[in-house]
Design a protein around this motif. Sequence first.
Motif, mmCIF file in Angstrom:
data_model
loop_
_atom_site.group_PDB
_atom_site.id
_atom_site.type_symbol
_atom_site.label_atom_id
_atom_site.label_comp_id
_atom_site.label_asym_id
_atom_site.label_seq_id
_atom_site.Cartn_x
_atom_site.Cartn_y
_atom_site.Cartn_z
ATOM 1 N N PRO A 11 0.791 -1.219 0.063
ATOM 2 C CA PRO A 11 -0.067 -0.017 -0.025
ATOM 3 C C PRO A 11 0.692 1.301 -0.119
ATOM 4 N N SER A 12 0.236 2.351 -0.644
ATOM 5 C CA SER A 12 0.972 3.649 -0.652
ATOM 6 C C SER A 12 1.401 4.050 0.679
ATOM 7 N N ILE A 13 2.741 4.125 1.086
ATOM 8 C CA ILE A 13 3.160 4.516 2.656
ATOM 9 C C ILE A 13 2.842 5.709 2.949
ATOM 10 N N THR A 14 2.906 6.706 1.701
ATOM 11 C CA THR A 14 2.553 8.260 2.289
ATOM 12 C C THR A 14 1.073 8.291 2.678
ATOM 13 N N LEU A 15 0.096 7.675 1.978
ATOM 14 C CA LEU A 15 -1.250 7.647 2.435
ATOM 15 C C LEU A 15 -1.600 6.829 3.767
ATOM 16 N N GLU A 16 -0.635 5.780 3.748
ATOM 17 C CA GLU A 16 -1.014 4.961 4.874
ATOM 18 C C GLU A 16 -0.575 5.700 6.207
ATOM 19 N N THR A 35 3.491 14.326 6.861
ATOM 20 C CA THR A 35 3.716 13.069 6.025
ATOM 21 C C THR A 35 3.109 13.551 4.575
ATOM 22 N N VAL A 36 2.000 13.653 4.550
ATOM 23 C CA VAL A 36 1.496 13.561 3.289
ATOM 24 C C VAL A 36 1.846 14.743 2.381
ATOM 25 N N GLY A 37 1.815 15.015 1.236
ATOM 26 C CA GLY A 37 1.955 15.727 0.175
ATOM 27 C C GLY A 37 0.778 16.610 -0.302
ATOM 28 N N GLU A 38 0.013 17.427 0.694
ATOM 29 C CA GLU A 38 -1.181 18.007 0.099
ATOM 30 C C GLU A 38 -1.092 19.547 0.580
ATOM 31 N N ALA A 98 -3.253 12.653 -11.615
ATOM 32 C CA ALA A 98 -1.946 12.206 -12.136
ATOM 33 C C ALA A 98 -1.804 10.634 -11.958
ATOM 34 N N LYS A 99 -2.157 10.302 -10.974
ATOM 35 C CA LYS A 99 -1.724 8.755 -10.436
ATOM 36 C C LYS A 99 -2.304 8.086 -11.494
ATOM 37 N N GLN A 100 -3.721 8.094 -12.095
ATOM 38 C CA GLN A 100 -4.275 7.199 -12.940
ATOM 39 C C GLN A 100 -3.420 7.486 -14.289
ATOM 40 N N TYR A 122 12.544 7.706 -5.682
ATOM 41 C CA TYR A 122 11.511 7.898 -6.431
ATOM 42 C C TYR A 122 10.113 8.031 -5.364
ATOM 43 N N TRP A 123 9.229 8.535 -6.527
ATOM 44 C CA TRP A 123 7.821 8.347 -5.671
ATOM 45 C C TRP A 123 7.426 7.243 -5.524
ATOM 46 N N VAL A 124 6.586 6.881 -4.420
ATOM 47 C CA VAL A 124 6.452 5.550 -3.901
ATOM 48 C C VAL A 124 5.632 4.643 -4.579
ATOM 49 N N ASN A 172 11.409 16.987 -8.372
ATOM 50 C CA ASN A 172 11.178 15.561 -7.903
ATOM 51 C C ASN A 172 10.568 15.504 -6.293
ATOM 52 N N ASN A 173 9.668 14.423 -6.176
ATOM 53 C CA ASN A 173 9.350 14.238 -5.012
ATOM 54 C C ASN A 173 10.038 12.672 -4.502
ATOM 55 N N PRO A 174 10.751 12.812 -3.685
ATOM 56 C CA PRO A 174 10.842 13.449 -2.385
ATOM 57 C C PRO A 174 12.063 14.302 -2.313
ATOM 58 N N SER A 234 -3.842 18.658 -8.614
ATOM 59 C CA SER A 234 -3.855 18.395 -6.967
ATOM 60 C C SER A 234 -3.116 19.435 -6.354
ATOM 61 N N LYS A 235 -1.958 19.768 -6.836
ATOM 62 C CA LYS A 235 -0.725 20.800 -6.254
ATOM 63 C C LYS A 235 -1.129 22.026 -6.584
ATOM 64 N N THR A 236 -1.334 22.659 -7.772
ATOM 65 C CA THR A 236 -1.242 23.841 -8.068
ATOM 66 C C THR A 236 -2.484 24.331 -7.382
ATOM 67 N N PHE A 322 7.262 20.442 -2.394
ATOM 68 C CA PHE A 322 7.284 20.823 -1.049
ATOM 69 C C PHE A 322 7.669 19.815 -0.064
ATOM 70 N N TYR A 323 8.798 19.268 -0.377
ATOM 71 C CA TYR A 323 9.456 18.306 0.471
ATOM 72 C C TYR A 323 10.766 18.697 0.762
ATOM 73 N N ILE A 324 11.412 18.299 2.200
ATOM 74 C CA ILE A 324 12.588 18.245 2.600
ATOM 75 C C ILE A 324 12.940 16.733 2.760
ATOM 76 N N ILE A 371 14.713 10.619 5.827
ATOM 77 C CA ILE A 371 13.146 10.693 5.978
ATOM 78 C C ILE A 371 12.569 11.875 5.237
ATOM 79 N N ARG A 372 11.410 11.756 5.123
ATOM 80 C CA ARG A 372 10.908 12.899 4.203
ATOM 81 C C ARG A 372 9.981 13.719 5.042
ATOM 82 N N ILE A 373 10.220 15.168 5.233
ATOM 83 C CA ILE A 373 8.926 15.830 5.647
ATOM 84 C C ILE A 373 8.294 16.825 4.651
HETATM 85 N N1 GLU Z 1 1.942 12.411 -3.647
HETATM 86 C C1 GLU Z 1 1.860 12.797 -2.186
HETATM 87 C C2 GLU Z 1 2.848 12.568 -1.309
HETATM 88 O O1 GLU Z 1 3.804 11.856 -1.828
HETATM 89 C C3 GLU Z 1 0.306 12.516 -2.024
HETATM 90 C C4 GLU Z 1 0.160 10.942 -1.505
HETATM 91 C C5 GLU Z 1 0.305 9.699 -2.532
HETATM 92 O O2 GLU Z 1 -0.594 9.959 -3.554
HETATM 93 O O3 GLU Z 1 1.201 9.130 -2.226
HETATM 94 O O4 GLU Z 1 2.733 12.693 -0.109
#
Ligand code: GLU
Length: 397
Positions: A11-16, A35-38, A98-100, A122-124, A172-174, A234-236, A322-324, A371-373
């Motif tokens: 499962p997506s660790i960011t969402l979880e 945690t989440v990028g929102e 964008a996920k889809q 890389y993004w999860v 790039n995320n993260p 989502s972001k803009t 918007f991550y460090i 770790i990502r914040i």
């Molecule tokens: N992309 C954002 C993040 O990395 C939102 C959560 C997700 O869809 O994984 O936190």
Amino acid sequence: MYNIKAAEVKPSITLELSAKAKKLKSDGKQIINLTVGEPNFNTPDYIVKGALEGIEKGFTKYTQTSGIIELKEEIVKKLKSFNNIKYNSSNILVSTGAKQCLFNAIFSIINDGDEVIIPSPYWVSYTEMVRLSGGKSVIVDTSKENEFKIDVKSLDEKLTNKTKILILNNPNNPTGSVYNESELKEIGNWAVKNNVIIIADEIYERLTYDTKHVSIASLSEEIKNNTITISGFSKTYSMTGWRLGYCAAHEDIIKIMNAVQSHTTACANSIAQYAGYVALRDESKYNGITNMIDEFNNRRKKAIDYISKNSNLTINSPKGAFYIFIDIESLIGKSFNGKILNSSIDISEVLLDEFNIAVVPGIGFGNDDYIRISYAADEELIIEGIKRIIELEKLAK
Ligand code: GLU
Ligand code: PMP
């Protein structure tokens, strides 16, 4: 008993983790959730009004799978003015986030055993989408020393006759890394020469600081024909829950992705599409987006400044998103309150259990030393959260 590929997907660790932090908060714990990028901004009023207008005008039914023409035409205009890429509406597919788009693209290209080059961190979701599509993720490691960026040499080392896709997430995320034009040109030409399709995930394109975003597909006609450019709302526009994204590419691949989408979700939500149309159409009359970008930049600077003045933790100064991504390698092997810190997961757990701060362990992004914040949170919470991370840094022995 179950499909092997699906059963193996994590499962997506960011969402979880975000859900876990929200649950602890609702149980009364004073958790700081980084945690989440929102974006922690409301969807701008003019977009909300646009959605209501969409409902009143009857945009409440299935639309064409690829999206309403009004929205696709606005996307075409935006691609030209902001991204410097010329397309027409037949090159656009609107999707449920964008996920889809990413899943449609990977699934539509990959045959069993095909390889997808993914720069790490890389993004999860990338590796899991590749797994679900029957492909193999081939990871290219990057490091802080080279600003977490790939180059042609590192790509050459991973190229085989099975390489089909390169996923390039810019910004790039993260890590917050942003590629410049000449770096992108080299990567784009490499992909054309080697027949590797680029999936350019540019969801954070508007969130760059002290630097300009360049879309790889804008750099030549050959690169454009070889690239699927992905972005979204989502972001803009702070529209994470509306689930609206889009991709732009050669008509041949758009047709395939469109057919795939027609059997999975059909069109994106019709009301969100209308709201997205208004978001683009009327953006010039509204300065809230510039304000939001300035606010992210302000938080970014303060957070970086605080970390560098008050700790020995090292970071790669992020230039976008918007991550460090914080290097916690110096904590690995130490212990706190009897708990040995052997991994980014251990460190994240101690931060949550003992310091009430939720972060994402770097292993979810392919690097266990970080770790990502997210700084898409209130400034005081970001600084308080960083203070707690620094406290662990000082107390771990
Ligand atoms: N992309 C954002 C993040 O990395 C939102 C959560 C997700 O869809 O994984 O936190
Ligand atoms: N790509 C990256 C790099 C992301 O961080 C995210 C998370 N929002 C997405 C794609 C998916 O975004 P969306 O909400 O549009 O599905």
